[in-house]
Design an enzyme around this catalytic site. Structure first.
Site, PDB file in Angstrom:
ATOM      1  N   LYS A 104     -12.196 -25.744  30.553  1.00  0.00           N
ATOM      2  CA  LYS A 104     -11.849 -23.978  31.289  1.00  0.00           C
ATOM      3  C   LYS A 104     -11.650 -23.820  33.231  1.00  0.00           C
ATOM      4  O   LYS A 104     -10.849 -23.674  33.568  1.00  0.00           O
ATOM      5  CB  LYS A 104     -13.163 -23.563  31.493  1.00  0.00           C
ATOM      6  CG  LYS A 104     -13.233 -22.504  29.888  1.00  0.00           C
ATOM      7  CD  LYS A 104     -14.583 -22.897  29.061  1.00  0.00           C
ATOM      8  CE  LYS A 104     -15.313 -21.880  27.427  1.00  0.00           C
ATOM      9  NZ  LYS A 104     -16.213 -21.448  27.740  1.00  0.00           N
ATOM     10  N   GLN A 140     -21.825 -20.105  29.337  1.00  0.00           N
ATOM     11  CA  GLN A 140     -21.102 -21.249  28.662  1.00  0.00           C
ATOM     12  C   GLN A 140     -22.189 -21.225  27.212  1.00  0.00           C
ATOM     13  O   GLN A 140     -23.882 -21.125  28.248  1.00  0.00           O
ATOM     14  CB  GLN A 140     -21.542 -22.493  28.926  1.00  0.00           C
ATOM     15  CG  GLN A 140     -21.030 -23.714  28.185  1.00  0.00           C
ATOM     16  CD  GLN A 140     -19.321 -23.184  27.400  1.00  0.00           C
ATOM     17  OE1 GLN A 140     -18.930 -22.304  28.295  1.00  0.00           O
ATOM     18  NE2 GLN A 140     -19.542 -23.536  26.069  1.00  0.00           N
ATOM     19  N   ASP A 181     -15.398 -13.356  28.985  1.00  0.00           N
ATOM     20  CA  ASP A 181     -15.972 -13.667  27.204  1.00  0.00           C
ATOM     21  C   ASP A 181     -16.105 -12.823  26.775  1.00  0.00           C
ATOM     22  O   ASP A 181     -15.914 -12.367  25.845  1.00  0.00           O
ATOM     23  CB  ASP A 181     -17.343 -14.284  27.195  1.00  0.00           C
ATOM     24  CG  ASP A 181     -16.949 -16.058  27.300  1.00  0.00           C
ATOM     25  OD1 ASP A 181     -15.570 -16.085  26.981  1.00  0.00           O
ATOM     26  OD2 ASP A 181     -18.044 -16.154  26.933  1.00  0.00           O
TER      27      ASP A 181
END
Ligand code: NAD
Length: 296
Positions: free
Chosen positions: A53, A97, A120
């Site tokens: 990422k 994460q 997200d």
């Protein structure tokens, strides 16, 4: 004729070119977008995902920062960090994460993220937005799938779409996005009886179960579009999806490979969400200053 293979790497590359352009514009107007990634513990797979990422951010000019905690960190410390990032104007996206160590309350952590920076799309506010069709941050993997369908010019409205897998991060938002585009959607999961009766109906079949060879050629309709989201590492080290690629390819009209299909799109849509967040932040700022000017 075997199915056309959808080249996720190529589509991702063209989306990233557009990202670079949007980043340059933002930079010229104020500053580049910023993404903060919080990682707890030292899970090797998560470390690889986080590195990918950050590399992708570098490639398009997004400033990224990684915040690492040992798995002994308390929930309160992580939430304090999320709060501080939520107030920091140079940060446009906050990502935690997953998976988190077991002692964390996932909902509490995700709920602490400023919903305007929830790139997200896992905060309840954004999940609710997806349900009512007013999406702010579409979750990256299903968003990437929708982009692939759009890129290939595949019609969604009025078609039978079947999603195999019903997780919060892939299956459920995938079903909602397909429904939003007026497909007739069925969702299957581990308790579904007679999976084949559903998969055979699908004009568009999205598989996200995490089971190699779950879908074979005889389970699909001839000419179906098959999107394989699964990523499975076999004992011999090979990376495969959830579909038996060759038999499915021989009957489908389109298929995504693993690797090189949905995977490259997921990280790319994270970049898109971060840039969109920065653009919206700038719009809000402009609006506030024009309201202020109007007032004085
Ligand atoms: P998950 O384990 O949270 O959910 C799996 C879902 O599949 C569940 O709803 C479960 O009921 C269903 N399922 C499991 N076995 C099944 C079976 N035999 N028949 C029908 N349904 C079954 O997994 P997830 O996080 O949603 O990920 C699914 C897969 O997609 C994994 O392989 C994961 O690695 C992959 N993935 C890929 C990307 C990408 O970018 N390509 C992103 C996220 C996840």
């Amino acid at each position: 004729m075997p199915a056309k293979i959808i080249d996720g790497r190529a589509v991702a590359a063209s989306v990233r070119e557009n990202c670079k352009h949007r980043v340059r514009l933002l930079e010229a107007l104020s500053r580049p977008p910023g993404l903060a990634v919080i990682m707890v513990g030292d899970d090797p797979a998560s470390a690889v995902y986080v590195r990918n990422k950050m590399r992708a951010c570098d490639e398009v000019g997004i400033r990224s920062q990684r915040i690492l905690y040992p798995d002994t960190v308390t929930e309160a410390e992580v939430i304090a960090c999320i709060d501080a990032l939520g107030r920091d104007d140079s940060v446009n996206g906050i990502l935690v994460q997953l998976p988190l160590p077991k002692h964390f309350n996932l909902e509490k952590i995700l709920g602490a993220i400023n919903s305007e920076k929830d790139v997200d799309g896992f905060h309840l506010y954004n999940v609710g937005g997806l349900v009512i069709g007013n999406t702010v941050f579409p979750p990256c993997t299903p968003y990437g799938v929708m982009r692939l369908l759009e890129h290939e010019g595949i019609e969604v409205a009025g078609r039978n779409a079947v999603v195999v897998g019903a997780s919060n991060i892939v299956g459920k938002p995938m079903a909602l996005m397909l429904m939003r585009q007026e497909a007739t959607v069925s969702v299957c999961h581990a308790k579904t009886r007679k999976l084949r009766e559903y998969t055979e109906m699908a004009d568009i079949l999205v598989v996200a179960a995490g089971c190699p060879n779950l879908i074979t050629g005889e389970m699909i309709k001839r000419g179906a579009v098959v999107i394989d989201v699964g990523i499975n590492r076999l004992a011999d080290g090979r990376l495969v999806g959830d579909c038996d690629f060759e038999s499915v390819r021989s009957r489908a009209s389109y298929i995504t490979p693993v690797p090189g299909g949905v995977g490259p799109m997921t990280v790319t849509m994270l970049l898109v969400n971060t840039i969109s967040s920065a653009e919206r932040a700038r719009q809000r700022l402009l609006q506030q200053s024009s309201e202020h000017a109007h007032f004085v």
